[in-house]
Design a protein around this motif. Structure first.
Motif, PDB file in Angstrom:
ATOM      1  N   MET A 183      37.160  76.722  12.642  1.00 18.49           N
ATOM      2  CA  MET A 183      37.153  78.133  12.272  1.00 18.49           C
ATOM      3  C   MET A 183      35.808  78.770  12.589  1.00 18.49           C
ATOM      4  N   SER A 221      43.522  84.698   4.767  1.00 16.24           N
ATOM      5  CA  SER A 221      43.452  84.095   3.429  1.00 16.24           C
ATOM      6  C   SER A 221      42.417  84.736   2.489  1.00 16.24           C
ATOM      7  N   ARG A 245      38.497  84.086  16.095  1.00 17.19           N
ATOM      8  CA  ARG A 245      37.883  82.752  16.182  1.00 17.19           C
ATOM      9  C   ARG A 245      37.110  82.670  17.489  1.00 17.19           C
ATOM     10  N   GLN A 259      47.779  87.371  11.886  1.00 16.86           N
ATOM     11  CA  GLN A 259      48.409  86.537  10.859  1.00 16.86           C
ATOM     12  C   GLN A 259      49.048  87.422   9.790  1.00 16.86           C
ATOM     13  N   PHE A 299      45.269  71.713   3.677  1.00 16.99           N
ATOM     14  CA  PHE A 299      44.444  72.923   3.666  1.00 16.99           C
ATOM     15  C   PHE A 299      43.627  72.872   2.383  1.00 16.99           C
ATOM     16  N   ALA A 334      51.394  76.135   4.827  1.00 14.98           N
ATOM     17  CA  ALA A 334      51.670  76.702   3.512  1.00 14.98           C
ATOM     18  C   ALA A 334      51.373  75.648   2.446  1.00 14.98           C
ATOM     19  N   GLY A 358      50.577  81.008   5.547  1.00 11.04           N
ATOM     20  CA  GLY A 358      49.866  81.777   6.569  1.00 11.04           C
ATOM     21  C   GLY A 358      50.646  81.760   7.871  1.00 11.04           C
TER      22      GLY A 358
HETATM   23  N1  DAH Z   1      44.561  80.193   6.657  1.00 13.75           N
HETATM   24  C1  DAH Z   1      45.193  79.142   7.428  1.00 13.75           C
HETATM   25  C2  DAH Z   1      44.717  79.216   8.875  1.00 13.75           C
HETATM   26  O1  DAH Z   1      44.400  80.255   9.338  1.00 13.75           O
HETATM   27  C3  DAH Z   1      46.688  79.293   7.380  1.00 13.75           C
HETATM   28  C4  DAH Z   1      47.234  79.011   6.031  1.00 13.75           C
HETATM   29  C5  DAH Z   1      47.669  77.739   5.716  1.00 13.75           C
HETATM   30  C6  DAH Z   1      47.300  80.015   5.086  1.00 13.75           C
HETATM   31  C7  DAH Z   1      48.173  77.449   4.484  1.00 13.75           C
HETATM   32  C8  DAH Z   1      47.818  79.733   3.834  1.00 13.75           C
HETATM   33  C9  DAH Z   1      48.242  78.444   3.536  1.00 13.75           C
HETATM   34  O2  DAH Z   1      47.917  80.651   2.872  1.00 13.75           O
HETATM   35  O3  DAH Z   1      48.758  78.160   2.317  1.00 13.75           O
HETATM   36  O4  DAH Z   1      44.719  78.215   9.541  1.00 13.75           O
END
Ligand code: DAH
Length: 389
Positions: A183, A221, A245, A259, A299, A334, A358
């Motif tokens: 990231m 997020s 990114r 997203q 995550f 998720a 996400g």
């Molecule tokens: N924020 C993560 C990404 O950009 C994606 C994500 C994964 C969001 C799991 C979420 C989650 O809310 O529960 O890679």
């Protein structure tokens, strides 16, 4: 005419016209000549003749009217002069009336020709101004928003310029955590006056000057945190938006993409609610025949974390090149919200639970329309865009 030309060269005396009847008869003859010539000219309708015609009648030096004035009126006997004068005036008036009428007709003809030229031809095809259409990504956004609105979610937006606190720390991604590796993003030297939990950001542990410049958010997020800071449960939101990114553009990467974050927090939300919501969404979006499966994943801000897979939309699950013969394709990440996250927003982790997801908008659009290159979304090639109009 030749006869008339001869007559007007002579005086009335020479013409043997001694009575008013004879004078009137002569003028009647002239008028008839005029009318005949005018009728003939009109029939010919040659503009070149017009000038000649009028000069022969009205010409100052040798026009018919001048000749009659000189040869008939002026030398006439005093007892005839009155009648000659009257006849001459009446002839002049007649000729003048015809001339005016003719001028008006010429002008009108000119006008109507000009009008015809200026008039719009309604039978011509119009100038087509192509209407724009919604970008495929925008269409996906709207479709997904509609699905979640129908489930009682609200749509919220957040800043694309973020603090490291919201983008990482409060999502349980401490500095030096390996989850930051994929990231990397763009950092800015802009000063910020943001406050975190009531304190100026620079005074918080995360906001040491120099150590924590502003960045472009790497995911949507952070809006989980911003929303929970402001709002008590129940929370049901989705967050559509742009993320960034530090990636080089290729068929599957871009430095900017889209997203939709989702978050639901309340008392008594279970993994079943999570699974049911995910399945409902996938069927609404990809079609009723699509099956889903959850695969364990990781995550930092969810526990447990999953990847949501769907049966391959291209082969129906039989196995093809796109799904690498597995019959499944990865849709999105998720999980259940990690209790550690509640700690950052002063939520009671003992009584509250929830889930988050996400969605990658490019990815979901790609699966729906079989688009094989991420860059197509951003090149603005109308041949590509037109397919979604
Ligand atoms: N924020 C993560 C990404 O950009 C994606 C994500 C994964 C969001 C799991 C979420 C989650 O809310 O529960 O890679």
């Amino acid at each position: 005419m030749p006869e008339l030309l001869q007559q007007i060269e002579k005086t009335l005396q020479q013409l043997d016209a001694g009575t008013s009847e004879q004078v009137s008869a002569l003028f009647a003859e002239v008028r008839k000549q005029f009318n005949d010539q005018e009728a003939y000219r009109r029939k010919q309708n040659d503009p070149a003749n017009l000038q000649i015609f009028w000069t022969s009648w009205l010409g100052r030096k040798s026009g018919v009217l001048t000749k009659i004035t000189e040869n008939w009126l002026k030398p006439s006997q005093p007892d005839l002069k009155r009648i000659v004068g009257q006849e001459l005036n009446s002839l002049k008036a007649h000729i003048e009336a015809v001339r005016l009428e003719q001028n008006a007709a010429i002008e009108a003809a000119g006008d109507s020709a000009a009008n015809a030229r200026d008039r719009e031809d309604l039978s011509l095809p119009g100038v087509a101004r192509p209407l724009g259409s919604r970008h495929p990504l925008r269409q996906t956004f709207e479709e997904i928003e509609k699905i979640f609105l129908s489930l009682g979610y609200s749509v919220v937006a957040g800043p694309e310029m973020e603090t490291p606190y919201y983008n990482f720390e409060a999502l349980n991604i401490p500095e030096h955590h390996p989850a930051r590796d994929n990231m990397d993003t763009f950092y800015m030297a802009a000063p910020f006056t943001e406050t975190v939990q009531g304190k100026p950001f620079a005074e918080t542990a995360q906001g040491k000057p120099g150590a924590a410049p502003l960045l472009l958010r790497t995911h949507t997020s952070p809006m989980q945190i911003r929303t929970m800071e402001k709002q008590q449960p129940p929370v049901r939101i989705i967050v559509p938006g742009k993320v960034y990114r530090r990636d080089n553009p290729d068929a599957t990467h871009g430095f900017m993409f889209h997203q939709i974050e989702g978050l639901a927090v309340d008392t008594g939300i279970t993994f079943c609610d999570f699974k049911g919501t995910v399945e409902y969404f996938v069927r609404e979006f990809l079609g009723p025949k699509i099956k889903t499966r959850l695969r364990p994943s990781y995550f930092p801000f969810t526990e447990p974390s999953v990847e949501v897979d769907a049966t391959c939309v291209f082969c129906g699950g039989k196995g093809c090149n796109v799904c690498k013969q597995s019959g499944w394709i990865e849709l999105f990440g998720a999980g259940m919200v990690d209790p550690a996250v509640y700690g950052f927003v002063n939520y009671d982790a003992k009584t509250l639970s929830g889930f988050a997801f996400g969605l990658g908008v490019e990815r979901l659009t790609q699966l729906k329309y079989n688009i094989n290159d991420l860059q197509l979304y951003f090149q603005n090639d109308v041949r590509f865009l037109r397919q979604f109009a």
